[in-house]
Design a protein around this motif. Sequence first.
Motif, PDB file in Angstrom:
ATOM      1  N   GLN A 279      21.606  12.201  18.417  1.00  0.00           N
ATOM      2  CA  GLN A 279      20.364  11.484  18.881  1.00  0.00           C
ATOM      3  C   GLN A 279      19.993  11.434  20.116  1.00  0.00           C
ATOM      4  O   GLN A 279      21.074  11.607  21.244  1.00  0.00           O
ATOM      5  CB  GLN A 279      20.357  10.235  18.322  1.00  0.00           C
ATOM      6  N   GLY A 280      18.965  11.122  20.616  1.00  0.00           N
ATOM      7  CA  GLY A 280      18.537  10.808  22.220  1.00  0.00           C
ATOM      8  C   GLY A 280      19.332   9.920  22.846  1.00  0.00           C
ATOM      9  O   GLY A 280      19.448   9.832  24.059  1.00  0.00           O
ATOM     10  N   GLN A 281      19.358   8.781  22.317  1.00  0.00           N
ATOM     11  CA  GLN A 281      20.262   7.581  22.871  1.00  0.00           C
ATOM     12  C   GLN A 281      21.511   7.370  22.160  1.00  0.00           C
ATOM     13  O   GLN A 281      21.862   7.664  21.012  1.00  0.00           O
ATOM     14  CB  GLN A 281      19.015   6.455  23.026  1.00  0.00           C
ATOM     15  N   LEU A 282      22.102   5.888  22.348  1.00  0.00           N
ATOM     16  CA  LEU A 282      23.345   5.729  21.857  1.00  0.00           C
ATOM     17  C   LEU A 282      23.250   5.220  20.197  1.00  0.00           C
ATOM     18  O   LEU A 282      23.974   5.523  19.410  1.00  0.00           O
ATOM     19  CB  LEU A 282      24.156   4.546  22.602  1.00  0.00           C
ATOM     20  N   CYS A 283      21.935   4.540  19.989  1.00  0.00           N
ATOM     21  CA  CYS A 283      21.796   3.988  18.575  1.00  0.00           C
ATOM     22  C   CYS A 283      20.498   4.683  17.694  1.00  0.00           C
ATOM     23  O   CYS A 283      20.448   4.235  16.759  1.00  0.00           O
ATOM     24  CB  CYS A 283      21.574   2.347  18.854  1.00  0.00           C
TER      25      CYS A 283
ATOM     26  N   TRP B 272      14.576  -3.267  21.360  1.00  0.00           N
ATOM     27  CA  TRP B 272      15.807  -3.026  21.768  1.00  0.00           C
ATOM     28  C   TRP B 272      16.829  -3.644  20.983  1.00  0.00           C
ATOM     29  O   TRP B 272      17.926  -3.204  20.832  1.00  0.00           O
ATOM     30  CB  TRP B 272      15.992  -3.516  23.116  1.00  0.00           C
ATOM     31  N   ILE B 273      16.653  -4.628  20.184  1.00  0.00           N
ATOM     32  CA  ILE B 273      17.373  -5.448  19.267  1.00  0.00           C
ATOM     33  C   ILE B 273      18.172  -4.701  18.225  1.00  0.00           C
ATOM     34  O   ILE B 273      19.393  -4.716  17.817  1.00  0.00           O
ATOM     35  CB  ILE B 273      16.929  -6.745  18.925  1.00  0.00           C
ATOM     36  N   ALA B 274      17.456  -3.298  17.986  1.00  0.00           N
ATOM     37  CA  ALA B 274      17.907  -2.533  17.040  1.00  0.00           C
ATOM     38  C   ALA B 274      19.287  -1.784  17.462  1.00  0.00           C
ATOM     39  O   ALA B 274      20.205  -1.372  16.747  1.00  0.00           O
ATOM     40  CB  ALA B 274      17.118  -1.550  16.488  1.00  0.00           C
ATOM     41  N   GLY B 275      19.583  -1.761  18.872  1.00  0.00           N
ATOM     42  CA  GLY B 275      20.664  -1.411  19.318  1.00  0.00           C
ATOM     43  C   GLY B 275      21.785  -2.385  19.718  1.00  0.00           C
ATOM     44  O   GLY B 275      22.805  -2.140  20.624  1.00  0.00           O
ATOM     45  N   ASP B 276      21.811  -3.486  19.255  1.00  0.00           N
ATOM     46  CA  ASP B 276      22.890  -4.644  19.384  1.00  0.00           C
ATOM     47  C   ASP B 276      23.918  -4.127  18.393  1.00  0.00           C
ATOM     48  O   ASP B 276      24.227  -4.953  17.395  1.00  0.00           O
ATOM     49  CB  ASP B 276      22.173  -5.914  19.160  1.00  0.00           C
ATOM     50  N   ASP B 277      24.567  -3.195  18.823  1.00  0.00           N
ATOM     51  CA  ASP B 277      25.777  -2.713  18.030  1.00  0.00           C
ATOM     52  C   ASP B 277      27.073  -3.362  18.551  1.00  0.00           C
ATOM     53  O   ASP B 277      27.686  -2.999  19.748  1.00  0.00           O
ATOM     54  CB  ASP B 277      25.973  -1.123  18.314  1.00  0.00           C
ATOM     55  N   ALA B 278      27.612  -4.395  17.776  1.00  0.00           N
ATOM     56  CA  ALA B 278      28.622  -5.222  18.317  1.00  0.00           C
ATOM     57  C   ALA B 278      29.794  -4.324  18.515  1.00  0.00           C
ATOM     58  O   ALA B 278      30.683  -4.516  19.599  1.00  0.00           O
ATOM     59  CB  ALA B 278      29.000  -6.259  17.298  1.00  0.00           C
ATOM     60  N   GLU B 279      30.219  -3.286  17.566  1.00  0.00           N
ATOM     61  CA  GLU B 279      31.331  -2.458  17.786  1.00  0.00           C
ATOM     62  C   GLU B 279      31.459  -1.606  19.340  1.00  0.00           C
ATOM     63  O   GLU B 279      32.351  -1.539  19.890  1.00  0.00           O
ATOM     64  CB  GLU B 279      31.670  -1.608  16.665  1.00  0.00           C
TER      65      GLU B 279
ATOM     66  N   LEU C  97      37.671   8.749  30.534  1.00  0.00           N
ATOM     67  CA  LEU C  97      36.808   9.788  30.120  1.00  0.00           C
ATOM     68  C   LEU C  97      37.183  10.137  28.679  1.00  0.00           C
ATOM     69  O   LEU C  97      35.997  10.727  27.973  1.00  0.00           O
ATOM     70  CB  LEU C  97      37.460  11.178  30.836  1.00  0.00           C
ATOM     71  N   ALA C  98      38.065   9.847  27.798  1.00  0.00           N
ATOM     72  CA  ALA C  98      38.184  10.061  26.368  1.00  0.00           C
ATOM     73  C   ALA C  98      37.164   9.316  25.578  1.00  0.00           C
ATOM     74  O   ALA C  98      36.722   9.709  24.830  1.00  0.00           O
ATOM     75  CB  ALA C  98      39.696   9.695  26.125  1.00  0.00           C
ATOM     76  N   ILE C  99      36.839   7.965  26.270  1.00  0.00           N
ATOM     77  CA  ILE C  99      35.967   7.151  25.643  1.00  0.00           C
ATOM     78  C   ILE C  99      34.400   7.776  25.967  1.00  0.00           C
ATOM     79  O   ILE C  99      33.585   7.674  24.871  1.00  0.00           O
ATOM     80  CB  ILE C  99      36.066   5.744  26.217  1.00  0.00           C
ATOM     81  N   LEU C 100      34.121   8.162  27.152  1.00  0.00           N
ATOM     82  CA  LEU C 100      32.984   8.971  27.316  1.00  0.00           C
ATOM     83  C   LEU C 100      32.535  10.100  26.531  1.00  0.00           C
ATOM     84  O   LEU C 100      31.457  10.321  26.155  1.00  0.00           O
ATOM     85  CB  LEU C 100      32.767   9.366  28.885  1.00  0.00           C
ATOM     86  N   LYS C 101      33.761  10.782  26.231  1.00  0.00           N
ATOM     87  CA  LYS C 101      33.531  12.002  25.436  1.00  0.00           C
ATOM     88  C   LYS C 101      33.177  11.540  23.896  1.00  0.00           C
ATOM     89  O   LYS C 101      32.292  12.152  23.156  1.00  0.00           O
ATOM     90  CB  LYS C 101      35.026  12.772  25.391  1.00  0.00           C
ATOM     91  N   ARG C 102      33.701  10.314  23.484  1.00  0.00           N
ATOM     92  CA  ARG C 102      33.357   9.736  22.271  1.00  0.00           C
ATOM     93  C   ARG C 102      31.723   9.482  22.198  1.00  0.00           C
ATOM     94  O   ARG C 102      30.974   9.691  21.392  1.00  0.00           O
ATOM     95  CB  ARG C 102      33.993   8.713  21.727  1.00  0.00           C
ATOM     96  N   TRP C 103      31.454   8.746  23.233  1.00  0.00           N
ATOM     97  CA  TRP C 103      30.051   8.471  23.429  1.00  0.00           C
ATOM     98  C   TRP C 103      29.227   9.581  23.627  1.00  0.00           C
ATOM     99  O   TRP C 103      27.699   9.721  23.200  1.00  0.00           O
ATOM    100  CB  TRP C 103      29.605   7.476  24.868  1.00  0.00           C
ATOM    101  N   ASP C 104      29.649  10.857  24.287  1.00  0.00           N
ATOM    102  CA  ASP C 104      28.899  11.966  24.601  1.00  0.00           C
ATOM    103  C   ASP C 104      28.627  12.662  22.994  1.00  0.00           C
ATOM    104  O   ASP C 104      27.641  13.109  22.745  1.00  0.00           O
ATOM    105  CB  ASP C 104      29.357  12.878  25.124  1.00  0.00           C
ATOM    106  N   ALA C 105      29.679  12.456  22.227  1.00  0.00           N
ATOM    107  CA  ALA C 105      29.288  13.098  20.923  1.00  0.00           C
ATOM    108  C   ALA C 105      28.447  12.228  20.171  1.00  0.00           C
ATOM    109  O   ALA C 105      27.627  12.980  19.421  1.00  0.00           O
ATOM    110  CB  ALA C 105      30.762  13.083  20.232  1.00  0.00           C
ATOM    111  N   ARG C 106      28.282  10.984  20.250  1.00  0.00           N
ATOM    112  CA  ARG C 106      27.429  10.235  19.550  1.00  0.00           C
ATOM    113  C   ARG C 106      25.909  10.457  20.168  1.00  0.00           C
ATOM    114  O   ARG C 106      24.894  10.526  19.470  1.00  0.00           O
ATOM    115  CB  ARG C 106      27.632   8.540  20.098  1.00  0.00           C
ATOM    116  N   LEU C 107      25.827  10.741  21.419  1.00  0.00           N
ATOM    117  CA  LEU C 107      24.399  11.134  22.008  1.00  0.00           C
ATOM    118  C   LEU C 107      23.934  12.530  21.610  1.00  0.00           C
ATOM    119  O   LEU C 107      22.768  12.807  21.456  1.00  0.00           O
ATOM    120  CB  LEU C 107      24.553  11.038  23.597  1.00  0.00           C
ATOM    121  N   SER C 108      24.934  13.244  21.103  1.00  0.00           N
ATOM    122  CA  SER C 108      24.350  14.597  20.579  1.00  0.00           C
ATOM    123  C   SER C 108      23.968  14.512  19.069  1.00  0.00           C
ATOM    124  O   SER C 108      23.136  15.438  19.010  1.00  0.00           O
ATOM    125  CB  SER C 108      25.898  15.436  20.415  1.00  0.00           C
TER     126      SER C 108
END
Length: 217
Positions: free
Chosen positions: A141-145, A83-90, A128-139
């Motif tokens: 790859q399967g997860q956020l990181c 999991w530590i690979a997804g320790d994305d500070a930003e 919602l605007a932030i969630l849309k950015r995260w949705d694009a990130r998920l597009s």
Amino acid sequence: MSALPVLYSFRRCPYAMRARMALWAAGVTVELREVKLANKPPELIEASTKATVPVLDLGRGTIVDESIAVMRWALRQSDPEGWIAGDDAELLAEADGPFKHHLDRYKYPNRYESEPGFGQVDHQAEGLAILKRWDARLSKQGQLCRETRSLADIALFPFIRQFANHNRDWFDAQDLPHLHPWLAAHLSSPLFASIMPKFAPWQQGDGPVKFGPLPEN
């Protein structure tokens, strides 16, 4: 002092949820002390003047009282899924900063009515605007990181759950084609189910409640 680390927690707190999931995934068993927020035990206040959950008491005066710090401590003990690979500070800063800011004002507007400029911001739309950015990130790859879950996914989804549940019909109608199934999968995961049983609020004199994936001896 218990031989186990002591975790002060509150079942429905998203900060406490992320801490419990990391401890569970790391295979760390703790003594769980469920807190009633309206009647916090003096032991919690003594351990951390902040007196907000989660608080992890490791003994001998060592206290970890920030949720991400609890996650990182747990993963230093054991990190079987990497999991530590997804320790994305930003990403974590965006979640705990701007997204949480809008979530609180969307969910509890009465608490912030006196805040300067409160009525000039549509906090539902900003969240919602932030969630849309995260949705694009998920597009991508399967997860956020990466393709599999990591610290970032576990840290964020309890707060997205709160945002979604405030007006579920509206949320379900939003164009978030990747985030909707991502959230549903995390909410239905065995990991989330494992950390959500109900416990009575802890009081001095109660016997220890062991919490973790390892069976009691």
